[in-house]
Enzyme design. Structure first.
Site, PDB file in Angstrom:
ATOM      1  N   ASN A  55      21.282  43.295  -9.337  1.00 50.20           N
ATOM      2  CA  ASN A  55      21.624  43.852 -10.644  1.00 50.20           C
ATOM      3  C   ASN A  55      21.604  42.727 -11.677  1.00 50.20           C
ATOM      4  O   ASN A  55      21.284  41.571 -11.357  1.00 50.20           O
ATOM      5  CB  ASN A  55      22.961  44.582 -10.614  1.00 50.20           C
ATOM      6  CG  ASN A  55      24.126  43.682 -10.198  1.00 50.20           C
ATOM      7  OD1 ASN A  55      24.129  42.476 -10.459  1.00 50.20           O
ATOM      8  ND2 ASN A  55      25.129  44.272  -9.554  1.00 50.20           N
ATOM      9  N   ARG A  56      21.950  43.035 -12.910  1.00 51.89           N
ATOM     10  CA  ARG A  56      21.836  42.038 -13.982  1.00 51.89           C
ATOM     11  C   ARG A  56      22.702  40.806 -13.703  1.00 51.89           C
ATOM     12  O   ARG A  56      22.239  39.670 -13.850  1.00 51.89           O
ATOM     13  CB  ARG A  56      22.234  42.662 -15.319  1.00 51.89           C
ATOM     14  CG  ARG A  56      22.015  41.723 -16.510  1.00 51.89           C
ATOM     15  CD  ARG A  56      22.612  42.312 -17.775  1.00 51.89           C
ATOM     16  NE  ARG A  56      21.902  43.503 -18.215  1.00 51.89           N
ATOM     17  CZ  ARG A  56      20.852  43.497 -19.022  1.00 51.89           C
ATOM     18  NH1 ARG A  56      20.360  42.336 -19.466  1.00 51.89           N
ATOM     19  NH2 ARG A  56      20.283  44.623 -19.404  1.00 51.89           N
TER      20      ARG A  56
ATOM     21  N   ASP B 237      22.832  51.366  -3.854  1.00 52.28           N
ATOM     22  CA  ASP B 237      22.446  51.851  -2.521  1.00 52.28           C
ATOM     23  C   ASP B 237      21.427  52.974  -2.643  1.00 52.28           C
ATOM     24  O   ASP B 237      20.466  53.041  -1.876  1.00 52.28           O
ATOM     25  CB  ASP B 237      23.678  52.366  -1.767  1.00 52.28           C
ATOM     26  CG  ASP B 237      24.717  51.277  -1.532  1.00 52.28           C
ATOM     27  OD1 ASP B 237      24.325  50.119  -1.345  1.00 52.28           O
ATOM     28  OD2 ASP B 237      25.913  51.605  -1.528  1.00 52.28           O
TER      29      ASP B 237
ATOM     30  N   GLU C 260      23.919  39.722 -10.801  1.00 45.83           N
ATOM     31  CA  GLU C 260      23.418  39.003  -9.634  1.00 45.83           C
ATOM     32  C   GLU C 260      22.145  38.226  -9.966  1.00 45.83           C
ATOM     33  O   GLU C 260      21.949  37.101  -9.480  1.00 45.83           O
ATOM     34  CB  GLU C 260      23.160  39.992  -8.501  1.00 45.83           C
ATOM     35  CG  GLU C 260      24.430  40.601  -7.928  1.00 45.83           C
ATOM     36  CD  GLU C 260      24.166  41.811  -7.044  1.00 45.83           C
ATOM     37  OE1 GLU C 260      25.059  42.168  -6.252  1.00 45.83           O
ATOM     38  OE2 GLU C 260      23.069  42.419  -7.157  1.00 45.83           O
TER      39      GLU C 260
END
Length: 482
Positions: A206-207, A275, A209
């Site tokens: 994600n952003r 997920d 991470e």
């Protein structure tokens, strides 16, 4: 890969492939209630408990999403030798019929996340964890199982929640063996050091991470693209699919960057959306899609996931409904509930009926016309392909879900079409709470699913006349007339 494959064709291929998931398994519990006062003991809300739900979480949510898509699943992970581990084992027996390895490690407690909800707002999350790293015996067991199964699977997902089930040595071996077998490995990563994922096909950070792993600020579009490419080249992976919330996704490959715009929906809960994205992406790749098309389908699935509270899988029927907006009538249940609520505010009477509607014929048309004449808005629940097969037997349906939905939606008497995957429409009925429930006169009132619940809120049951000799089964048995 076939770059010409369409999303609808892709959905129909998902049941023909198998995906393997390895990762951190846990339980997601949700406690729902209402907050009506503040505690006199401290300035905190008092939650009056209502219902509780328990679902498989972590890598288990990836498994559950693949199962909902109709994809065959093989699964491996680690849990504790405890009652919660037993719960997960029972869930995997249903969700991963292609086979599962559940390593029970002594000294490890199965992770449990419990979320408390009041009035649609999450109030508190309580985590129970006792982290332990998968031991050598467990790693050897999983790798032996991988070697046995790798010929059957078409993609592998590593779902890393940093709970100990994916030590670097296991990740390295899985990726190496998968590459040797020509199987793509998709990784939902954790931590800052992504070097352990070297050689994977796709990373899905994600952003936040992405910024942490690349060391590059991601404040604007150009920075996101730079960070994704930097991460791709530094880790030696084939592609990075960065999930950016309301800004959609960015796919970075050696051919360049592709922007995938967000699909605007009301966001209720982002838990588990990642997920859903990686499960859909893996299933798409396994079914023969190119990466860009699989990413677009994953983007659609993620946009549906955030409209739901908790880790609720996105099904193939959900995606099919979103992809088949004939006249704007084919919708998922959440959207149907919104439309029904708006109709009621306007004083309109809502009717509901359901069926397979395979090979739509004159009897169907007359039946639906009679139903619509008794209400202001008619909702038709439509069985998805898998449930039609379970109900009608092999060889059915004759027409796939997308085609059946479009034909129904073309009828003036039908206002909404809502596909569903269950064998009965009870969940649709209790969610929409129609004023009118319609079934054929070949049913007795006590045989109609939802009739008892309908009586509780004062609805009307109408048994419509059935035209003799007209049925899909009869048409198929008779064959064409010349």
């Amino acid at each position: 890969m076939n770059p010409a494959i369409t999303s609808e064709t892709l959905l129909h291929r998902l049941a023909d492939v198998q995906v393997m998931v390895i990762g951190d398994l846990m339980l997601d519990r949700a406690v729902f209630g209402q907050v009506g006062r503040i505690s006199p003991e401290a300035p905190i809300p008092v939650l009056e408990m209502g219902r509780e739900e328990t679902r498989i979480g972590g890598a288990g949510n990836v498994i559950a999403n693949l199962h909902a898509l109709g994809t065959q699943v093989a699964a491996a992970g680690m849990v504790g030798a405890d009652a919660e581990g037993d719960e997960i084992a029972g869930m995997l027996a249903e969700l991963a019929p292609a086979g599962a390895i559940l390593w029970r490690q002594e000294g490890c407690a199965t992770a449990v996340k419990t979320r408390y909800w009041g009035g649609g707002q999450q109030l508190l999350r309580v985590d129970r964890e006792n982290r332990a790293v998968l031991n050598q015996e467990g790693m050897a067991t999983i790798l032996d199982w991988l070697d046995e199964k790798i010929g059957d699977v078409r993609a592998i997902v590593l779902s890393d929640y940093a709970k100990g089930a994916l030590p670097p040595a296991l990740v390295e071996q899985v990726i190496a063996r998968a590459r040797a077998a020509g199987r793509p490995v998709l990784v939902d990563p954790k931590g800052r050091d992504y070097a352990r994922y070297r050689g994977a096909a796709v990373l899905t950070p994600n952003r936040r991470e992405l910024a942490e792993a690349s060391g590059v600020p991601v404040g604007d579009d150009g920075a996101v693209e730079h960070a994704a490419e930097a991460l791709r080249t530094s880790t030696g992976v084939d592609a990075v699919l960065a999930t950016l919330g309301g800004d959609g996704m960015l796919l970075a490959t050696s051919a360049g960057a592709t922007r995938i715009p967000a699909i605007r929906r009301e966001v209720f809960d982002v838990v588990g959306a990642g997920d859903t994205v990686i499960a859909t992406l893996a299933a798409g790749l396994a079914a023969g899609s190119d990466l860009a098309e699989a990413a677009r389908l994953a983007n659609l699935a993620g946009s549906i996931a955030v409209t739901r509270i908790g880790t609720v899988p996105v099904s193939r029927a959900d995606l099919m409904a979103a992809l088949a907006p004939a006249h704007g009538k084919v919708v998922e249940l959440e959207r149907a509930a919104e439309i029904v609520a708006d109709a009621r505010r306007k004083g309109r009477r809502v009717g509901f009926t359901n069926g397979c509607f395979d090979l739509l014929h004159a009897g169907h048309v007359a039946y639906l016309h009679a139903a619509r004449a008794r209400c202001d808005l008619l909702v038709v629940g439509l069985n998805d392909d898998a449930s039609v097969t379970r109900l009608k037997g092999p060889g059915r349906p004759a027409n796939r879900l997308a085609d059946r939905a479009r034909v129904l939606a073309a009828l003036a008497d039908v206002d909404l079409v809502v596909p569903f995957a269950e064998d009965t429409p009870l969940h649709l009925i209790t969610t929409l709470r129609p004023e009118l429930l319609v079934k054929g006169a070949d049913y007795r009132p006590d045989q109609v699913v939802g009739a008892r619940e309908l009586a509780e809120w004062g609805g009307e049951l109408y048994l419509a006349e059935i035209q003799p000799g007209l049925s899909t089964t009869a048409l198929l048995e008779r064959g064409p007339r010349h």
